[in-house]
Every structure is written in structure tokens, then in C-alpha cells.
Design a protein around this motif. Structure first.
Motif, PDB file in Angstrom:
ATOM      1  N   LEU A 356       0.836  -1.199   0.000  1.00  0.00           N
ATOM      2  CA  LEU A 356       0.000   0.000   0.000  1.00  0.00           C
ATOM      3  C   LEU A 356       0.869   1.246   0.000  1.00  0.00           C
ATOM      4  CD1 LEU A 356      -2.788  -1.033   2.545  1.00  0.00           C
ATOM      5  CD2 LEU A 356      -3.043  -0.736   0.068  1.00  0.00           C
ATOM      6  N   HIS A 357       1.921   1.234   0.805  1.00  0.00           N
ATOM      7  CA  HIS A 357       2.829   2.378   0.851  1.00  0.00           C
ATOM      8  C   HIS A 357       3.503   2.573  -0.504  1.00  0.00           C
ATOM      9  CE1 HIS A 357       6.910   4.132   1.643  1.00  0.00           C
ATOM     10  NE2 HIS A 357       6.144   5.049   2.196  1.00  0.00           N
ATOM     11  N   GLY A 358       3.877   1.483  -1.147  1.00  0.00           N
ATOM     12  CA  GLY A 358       4.542   1.565  -2.433  1.00  0.00           C
ATOM     13  C   GLY A 358       3.666   2.109  -3.540  1.00  0.00           C
ATOM     14  N   HIS A 359       2.331   2.013  -3.374  1.00  0.00           N
ATOM     15  CA  HIS A 359       1.416   2.522  -4.385  1.00  0.00           C
ATOM     16  C   HIS A 359       0.883   3.906  -4.027  1.00  0.00           C
ATOM     17  CE1 HIS A 359       1.458  -1.616  -5.806  1.00  0.00           C
ATOM     18  NE2 HIS A 359       0.861  -1.209  -6.895  1.00  0.00           N
ATOM     19  N   GLY A 360       1.462   4.539  -2.988  1.00  0.00           N
ATOM     20  CA  GLY A 360       1.023   5.878  -2.600  1.00  0.00           C
ATOM     21  C   GLY A 360       1.559   6.929  -3.553  1.00  0.00           C
ATOM     22  N   ASP A 361       1.291   8.196  -3.190  1.00  0.00           N
ATOM     23  CA  ASP A 361       1.697   9.286  -4.086  1.00  0.00           C
ATOM     24  C   ASP A 361       3.116   9.770  -3.830  1.00  0.00           C
ATOM     25  OD1 ASP A 361       1.496  10.606  -1.693  1.00  0.00           O
ATOM     26  OD2 ASP A 361      -0.206  11.865  -2.264  1.00  0.00           O
ATOM     27  N   GLY A 362       3.843   9.080  -2.962  1.00  0.00           N
ATOM     28  CA  GLY A 362       5.222   9.456  -2.689  1.00  0.00           C
ATOM     29  C   GLY A 362       5.372  10.422  -1.532  1.00  0.00           C
ATOM     30  N   GLY A 363       4.257  10.994  -1.061  1.00  0.00           N
ATOM     31  CA  GLY A 363       4.332  11.942   0.037  1.00  0.00           C
ATOM     32  C   GLY A 363       4.017  11.336   1.383  1.00  0.00           C
ATOM     33  N   ASP A 364       3.744  10.015   1.404  1.00  0.00           N
ATOM     34  CA  ASP A 364       3.425   9.342   2.654  1.00  0.00           C
ATOM     35  C   ASP A 364       4.689   8.803   3.315  1.00  0.00           C
ATOM     36  OD1 ASP A 364       0.738   9.842   2.257  1.00  0.00           O
ATOM     37  OD2 ASP A 364       0.423   7.986   1.160  1.00  0.00           O
ATOM     38  N   LEU A 365       4.575   8.538   4.615  1.00  0.00           N
ATOM     39  CA  LEU A 365       5.729   8.154   5.429  1.00  0.00           C
ATOM     40  C   LEU A 365       5.682   6.698   5.844  1.00  0.00           C
ATOM     41  CD1 LEU A 365       5.996  11.125   7.943  1.00  0.00           C
ATOM     42  CD2 LEU A 365       7.904  10.209   6.659  1.00  0.00           C
ATOM     43  N   MET A 366       6.818   6.040   5.848  1.00  0.00           N
ATOM     44  CA  MET A 366       6.976   4.748   6.491  1.00  0.00           C
ATOM     45  C   MET A 366       7.751   4.985   7.779  1.00  0.00           C
ATOM     46  SD  MET A 366       6.476   1.407   6.375  1.00  0.00           S
ATOM     47  CE  MET A 366       6.296   0.805   4.684  1.00  0.00           C
ATOM     48  N   VAL A 367       7.194   4.563   8.905  1.00  0.00           N
ATOM     49  CA  VAL A 367       7.813   4.778  10.217  1.00  0.00           C
ATOM     50  C   VAL A 367       7.991   3.429  10.892  1.00  0.00           C
ATOM     51  CG1 VAL A 367       7.513   5.807  12.511  1.00  0.00           C
ATOM     52  CG2 VAL A 367       6.806   7.075  10.466  1.00  0.00           C
ATOM     53  N   ARG A 368       9.177   3.197  11.457  1.00  0.00           N
ATOM     54  CA  ARG A 368       9.433   1.977  12.211  1.00  0.00           C
ATOM     55  C   ARG A 368       9.339   2.277  13.708  1.00  0.00           C
ATOM     56  NH1 ARG A 368      14.706  -1.114  10.060  1.00  0.00           N
ATOM     57  NH2 ARG A 368      15.666   0.516  11.319  1.00  0.00           N
ATOM     58  N   TYR A 369       8.646   1.396  14.412  1.00  0.00           N
ATOM     59  CA  TYR A 369       8.460   1.555  15.855  1.00  0.00           C
ATOM     60  C   TYR A 369       9.792   1.696  16.574  1.00  0.00           C
ATOM     61  CZ  TYR A 369       7.480   0.058  20.669  1.00  0.00           C
ATOM     62  OH  TYR A 369       7.410  -0.031  22.040  1.00  0.00           O
ATOM     63  N   GLU A 370      10.770   0.902  16.182  1.00  0.00           N
ATOM     64  CA  GLU A 370      12.068   0.916  16.860  1.00  0.00           C
ATOM     65  C   GLU A 370      12.739   2.284  16.751  1.00  0.00           C
ATOM     66  OE1 GLU A 370      10.836  -3.135  15.884  1.00  0.00           O
ATOM     67  OE2 GLU A 370      11.047  -1.313  14.669  1.00  0.00           O
ATOM     68  N   ASP A 371      12.635   2.929  15.593  1.00  0.00           N
ATOM     69  CA  ASP A 371      13.225   4.259  15.419  1.00  0.00           C
ATOM     70  C   ASP A 371      12.508   5.276  16.291  1.00  0.00           C
ATOM     71  OD1 ASP A 371      14.894   3.145  13.501  1.00  0.00           O
ATOM     72  OD2 ASP A 371      13.514   3.614  11.854  1.00  0.00           O
ATOM     73  N   LEU A 372      11.198   5.096  16.440  1.00  0.00           N
ATOM     74  CA  LEU A 372      10.408   6.012  17.263  1.00  0.00           C
ATOM     75  C   LEU A 372      10.790   5.899  18.738  1.00  0.00           C
ATOM     76  CD1 LEU A 372       8.109   8.003  16.498  1.00  0.00           C
ATOM     77  CD2 LEU A 372       6.492   6.232  17.188  1.00  0.00           C
ATOM     78  N   ILE A 373      11.183   4.702  19.155  1.00  0.00           N
ATOM     79  CA  ILE A 373      11.572   4.485  20.554  1.00  0.00           C
ATOM     80  C   ILE A 373      13.026   4.882  20.791  1.00  0.00           C
ATOM     81  CG2 ILE A 373      11.880   2.745  22.366  1.00  0.00           C
ATOM     82  CD1 ILE A 373       8.959   3.499  21.713  1.00  0.00           C
ATOM     83  N   ARG A 374      13.914   4.500  19.896  1.00  0.00           N
ATOM     84  CA  ARG A 374      15.343   4.729  20.109  1.00  0.00           C
ATOM     85  C   ARG A 374      15.771   6.165  19.831  1.00  0.00           C
ATOM     86  NH1 ARG A 374      16.907  -0.827  16.954  1.00  0.00           N
ATOM     87  NH2 ARG A 374      17.000  -2.242  18.774  1.00  0.00           N
ATOM     88  N   ALA A 375      15.136   6.802  18.872  1.00  0.00           N
ATOM     89  CA  ALA A 375      15.510   8.176  18.507  1.00  0.00           C
ATOM     90  C   ALA A 375      14.246   9.006  18.289  1.00  0.00           C
ATOM     91  CB  ALA A 375      16.388   8.178  17.260  1.00  0.00           C
ATOM     92  N   PRO A 376      13.463   9.209  19.351  1.00  0.00           N
ATOM     93  CA  PRO A 376      12.167   9.879  19.179  1.00  0.00           C
ATOM     94  C   PRO A 376      12.279  11.299  18.627  1.00  0.00           C
ATOM     95  CG  PRO A 376      12.737   9.691  21.513  1.00  0.00           C
ATOM     96  CD  PRO A 376      13.712   8.842  20.763  1.00  0.00           C
ATOM     97  N   GLU A 377      13.312  12.039  19.032  1.00  0.00           N
ATOM     98  CA  GLU A 377      13.432  13.419  18.546  1.00  0.00           C
ATOM     99  C   GLU A 377      13.689  13.453  17.048  1.00  0.00           C
ATOM    100  OE1 GLU A 377      16.203  15.725  20.830  1.00  0.00           O
ATOM    101  OE2 GLU A 377      15.578  14.829  22.730  1.00  0.00           O
ATOM    102  N   VAL A 378      14.605  12.617  16.593  1.00  0.00           N
ATOM    103  CA  VAL A 378      14.936  12.583  15.170  1.00  0.00           C
ATOM    104  C   VAL A 378      13.730  12.133  14.348  1.00  0.00           C
ATOM    105  CG1 VAL A 378      16.395  11.483  13.422  1.00  0.00           C
ATOM    106  CG2 VAL A 378      17.372  12.159  15.632  1.00  0.00           C
ATOM    107  N   GLU A 379      13.077  11.073  14.810  1.00  0.00           N
ATOM    108  CA  GLU A 379      11.963  10.513  14.033  1.00  0.00           C
ATOM    109  C   GLU A 379      10.758  11.445  14.024  1.00  0.00           C
ATOM    110  OE1 GLU A 379      10.772   7.324  11.529  1.00  0.00           O
ATOM    111  OE2 GLU A 379      12.650   8.164  12.258  1.00  0.00           O
ATOM    112  N   LEU A 380      10.474  12.045  15.169  1.00  0.00           N
ATOM    113  CA  LEU A 380       9.318  12.936  15.242  1.00  0.00           C
ATOM    114  C   LEU A 380       9.561  14.206  14.419  1.00  0.00           C
ATOM    115  CD1 LEU A 380       6.656  12.475  16.624  1.00  0.00           C
ATOM    116  CD2 LEU A 380       7.426  13.853  18.547  1.00  0.00           C
ATOM    117  N   GLN A 381      10.783  14.689  14.416  1.00  0.00           N
ATOM    118  CA  GLN A 381      11.089  15.853  13.589  1.00  0.00           C
ATOM    119  C   GLN A 381      10.895  15.525  12.105  1.00  0.00           C
ATOM    120  OE1 GLN A 381      15.197  17.387  13.635  1.00  0.00           O
ATOM    121  NE2 GLN A 381      14.318  19.445  13.796  1.00  0.00           N
TER     122      GLN A 381
END
Length: 456
Positions: A356-381
Motif C-alpha cells: 500500500l505504501h509503495g502505491h502511494g503518491d510518494g508523500g506518505d511516510l513509512m515509520v518503524r516503531y524501533e526508530d520512534l523508541i530509540r531516537a524519538p526526537e529525530v523521528e518525530l522531527q
């Protein structure tokens, strides 16, 4: 089309409606697919043909299929978004019986009409036979264009959809998103609003031909007869073109406008109740379903999506732990015999999200839970920046601080001691043998999602 609907619905000029881009569905190509004779004695799609063009939001299909080793249970219409429709073969086909030398002609043919609401602008539908033994046999494909009438959109917050599977940290992400002043996310640890999904579901149900044709030939066999549950329209003659357009085009457009206004009104109220300034986005979780996402983008053309994933080995363990604590079996675990079999279910779910992400318009985000936990400031920015809202260091820190304040229900939602130990729990909780077996089963999707694979 009446003047009220014209003024409410059209975004583009009348020329688009009268020309090649007029709303409706078109079939560009129909192809027969090879099938194994061990599965099907024969099958064919008789309609539609290439060049079919209609201003109704429906695609009529007609054909036949005969199983070789097992009877045909149903005919399924599937695409990139999953299952678009299903019908039982109920029509008599003496021509097919004579051709195949069968003793009876009943229940060989099918006739159906699937809604095109939520289908991609360029669609492909595969027609397949589901046999009583559970096997599936594709035998035809249809491709073409799907054109829904552009709807006018009033001012107010627009959707930010978190597309995900269960136990991926979606509630925590919703909490983080809702802590930004430009995003409304209503009490994620107390409720789980599905306002947009609710109205999309209403629109998809009432916009299906089996439902909107009920006023002409009601099947009163159930309390919800108006939905057309478990009914077919194969014996119903097509209504006059103007009446068909009233039911299958104008009525659906007006229903879409109503659904849009109800979603907008809910989040405008929440924004007014919870914050000083109006928000530009509202966040909701949504199932990874092309029909839901496509319909949401029809109602709100500026819909944004965040696709949230997690290491599938940790997803499985989190679901199992949640089920043990709550004494429930859910998230698809109830459909399989063992925990090891459930790994394949999660594998397919995550693959579907990546598609589904691959068929999007290119402006959508893929987010990994691990990145959100380990580097929340970087990922949230990164998330805030892509969404086009304040992504400054101060805004990110403020959102994290607000989200980190303990709320009722947060502790009950966790299945690990803390968020840090929720990452990579499979290293600690699985035996070496199961680590190896699960990783082998999931190697493909792990690689797609960018997770490291152990050597060997």
C-alpha cells in the motif's frame, strides 16, 4: 444531476464531467488467465468487454466457472486492495453444461456488480474461483480507469491516517501526534476513535449495488435487508438509465458529501473542546485496506498517511502476551492453529502494508516503531517536517514531554516492562531454535522493512 448536487460536489469545471474525465468506470482490457485443469474444468468471464464505459459507480461482471475436483463455492473479485467482492454461482448455464458434457446446468454461472468506490484511479480486478476445498484459481483479469466525482471540501482539519497492524506502537504514535498543536488525536489511551473509518464503512456499504438497488426489489429476509446482505441481483433487470444514475451515481455522491461533513463536524468539535487554536490535521488509526484508504482520499483529497511497522517477531510476541493477559485471542491469531502458523499471518499483513505504501503518491511516510523508541526526537522531527507543520526542536521536545505524562490506561496497554525492553524482545523471549525458524520465515519482509538479519 440536480443543481444542488452540482454546486456542492464539483470542484473542476463542467467540461471535465462532460468530457473523457467524466465520473464513472471504464474497462480498457480484459484477459483470460491460464488455470490448472486439475483445479477447474473450465471458466470464463463473459462481461464486461474492453471499451465498457459507465457513469455508474459499479462494475458489472458475468461469467461461469466449474471446479474439477471440488465444486465452486464462490467467485471472488480481488485486486491490489484485497477482496473487492464475492458472489455465489447461482445462474443456470445450459450452454456450459453442454460444452463440458455435464449432467446439470444449475449453479454454473455468476452475475455480480461490484462498487468502484475506493478502487484506485487505475485499477486491476482479478476474477478467481474459490472451491469448496479452499483452493483459489484465478481465471480472468480486468483493467481500466475509475473516476469519482471530485467533492468540494469545506475548511477544517484534514485526515492524517496511521495505517498499521495491531501491537505496533500505534497508540503511542497517536499520543505523540496529538501532542502537536496542529494535530487532533482524541484521547488515544482512553478511546480509539474511528470516525472516518465508520463513515467510510457506511459509504462503502450503502454505495454497493446490492444495497442501493434494494429499493427496487427488496429482499426482506433479514433485519438489515436494506444493506443487501447475502443477496444477489442476478435476477433483477437493469433499471432505466436515469433511475440507475439517480441510485448508482447521484445518490452515492450525496452520501459521500454527508459522510464528509459528519467527519469534519466531529473533529471541529474536538478541536474546539481541547485546544485554543484550530488544528490543521486529525489523526486516526486505520486498517491497511485499499478500499478504506481510497474512499478516505475521495472524501478528503489532501489525506496524509503514516505507515507504521515493527519487527514482526516482536509483533507476534506482543500479541501473544496481550492475549494471555486479557484472556482473549485476536489480531488474527484465532484463525490459525499455532503460534508458529501465526508468524505467516503477520508476515502477510506487513507485506500488504508495504505494498500500500509503495502505491502511494510518494508523500506518505513509512515509520518503524524501533526508530520512534530509540531516537524519538529525530523521528518525530522527520514526521512533522513531512506533514508540513512546525518541526522545530522546541516543538518536538514539547510534544515528547506532553506525550510522556502518564495517563489512565497507559500501563494496562503495555505488555513489556518498559518501552525500551519492548524493542528486540524476541532475542530474550524466543529459544534459539524459534529465533532461527521465525527469522527464516520472515526473512523477506524483514529485508523489505530494513531490519538486519543475523548472519547465516
Amino acid at each position: 444531476m440536480n443543481s444542488d448536487l452540482e454546486s456542492l460536489s464539483l470542484v473542476s469545471g463542467a467540461g471535465d464531467v462532460q468530457g473523457l474525465n467524466k465520473p464513472g468506470v471504464r474497462v480498457d482490457g480484459v484477459a483470460a488467465l491460464q488455470f490448472e485443469s486439475a483445479g477447474l474444468l473450465g471458466a470464463a468471464l463473459d462481461a464486461p468487454h474492453a471499451g465498457f464505459d459507465s457513469d455508474l459507480y459499479a462494475l458489472p461482471l458475468e461469467g461461469w466457472a466449474v471446479g474439477a475436483r471440488s465444486p465452486v463455492s464462490s467467485i471472488e473479485f480481488v485486486g491490489h486492495g484485497g477482496l473487492y467482492g464475492r458472489v455465489s454461482p447461482t445462474a443456470s448455464r445450459p450452454d456450459v453444461a453442454a460444452h463440458l458434457g455435464l449432467p446439470q446446468a444449475e449453479r454454473l454461472g455468476f452475475k455480480a456488480s461490484i462498487s468502484t468506490v475506493g478502487l484506485p484511479a487505475r485499477y486491476e480486478v482479478v476474477v478467481q474461483a474459490l472451491l469448496d476445498d479452499g483452493s483459489r484459481h484465478p481465471f480472468a483479469s480486468i483493467n481500466g480507469s475509475n473516476r469519482l466525482l471530485p467533492l468540494s471540501v469545506s475548511s477544517g482539519p484534514t485526515p492524517l491516517l496511521v495505517v498499521t497492524y495491531g501491537r505496533t506502537g500505534s497508540t503511542w504514535l497517536m499520543r505523540l501526534l496529538g501532542s502537536h498543536p496542529d494535530i487532533v488525536a482524541y484521547k488515544p489511551f482512553e478511546y480509539e476513535p474511528r470516525v472516518l473509518s465508520y463513515w467510510v464503512g457506511v459509504l462503502l456499504a450503502l454505495g454497493a449495488p446490492t444495497s442501493y438497488l434494494q429499493p427496487l426489489a427488496a429482499r426482506l429476509g433479514s433485519d438489515r435487508w436494506w444493506l443487501g446482505d447475502n443477496s444477489t441481483i442476478d435476477a433483477l433487470s437493469p433499471p432505466e438509465p436515469k433511475l440507475a444514475r439517480l441510485l448508482g451515481h447521484e445518490g452515492i455522491n450525496q452520501l459521500a458529501l454527508f459522510a464528509q461533513t459528519r467527519v469534519r463536524a466531529f473533529y471541529q468539535m474536538i478541536a474546539a473542546l481541547e485546544r485554543q487554536s484550530p488544528a490543521t490535521l486529525f489523526a486516526e488509526k486505520v486498517a491497511p485496506d485499499q478500499r478504506v484508504l481510497g474512499t478516505a482520499q475521495w472524501l478528503f483529497p489532501t489525506t496524509k498517511c503514516v505507515y507504521l511497522v515493527r519487527d514482526p517477531r516482536d509483533i507476534v510476541l506482543s500479541i501473544l502476551a496481550y492475549g494471555e493477559r486479557s484472556q482473549t485471542t485476536s489480531f488474527g491469531r484465532e484463525r490459525v492453529q499455532s503460534d508458529d502458523d501465526f508468524v505467516a499471518e503477520v508476515d502477510q499483513a506487513l507485506r500488504h502494508i508495504t505494498q500500500l505504501h509503495g502505491h502511494g503518491d510518494g508523500g506518505d511516510l513509512m515509520v518503524r516503531y524501533e526508530d520512534l523508541i530509540r531516537a524519538p526526537e529525530v523521528e518525530l522531527q522527520r514526521i512533522f517536517a513531512v506533514l508540513g507543520i512546525d518541526a522545530s526542536h522546541a516543538a518536538v521536545l514539547a510534544a515528547i514531554e506532553m506525550a510522556s505524562s502518564e495517563l489512565p490506561g497507559m500501563a494496562q496497554h503495555r505488555t513489556a516492562a518498559d518501552v525500551t525492553s519492548s524493542v528486540g524482545r524476541w532475542h530474550r523471549e524466543l529459544s534459539p531454535e524459534r529465533q532461527h525458524a521465525w527469522t527464516a520465515k520472515l526473512a523477506g519482509v524483514l529485508e523489505i522493512l530494513g531490519y538486519d538479519l543475523p548472519a547465516g
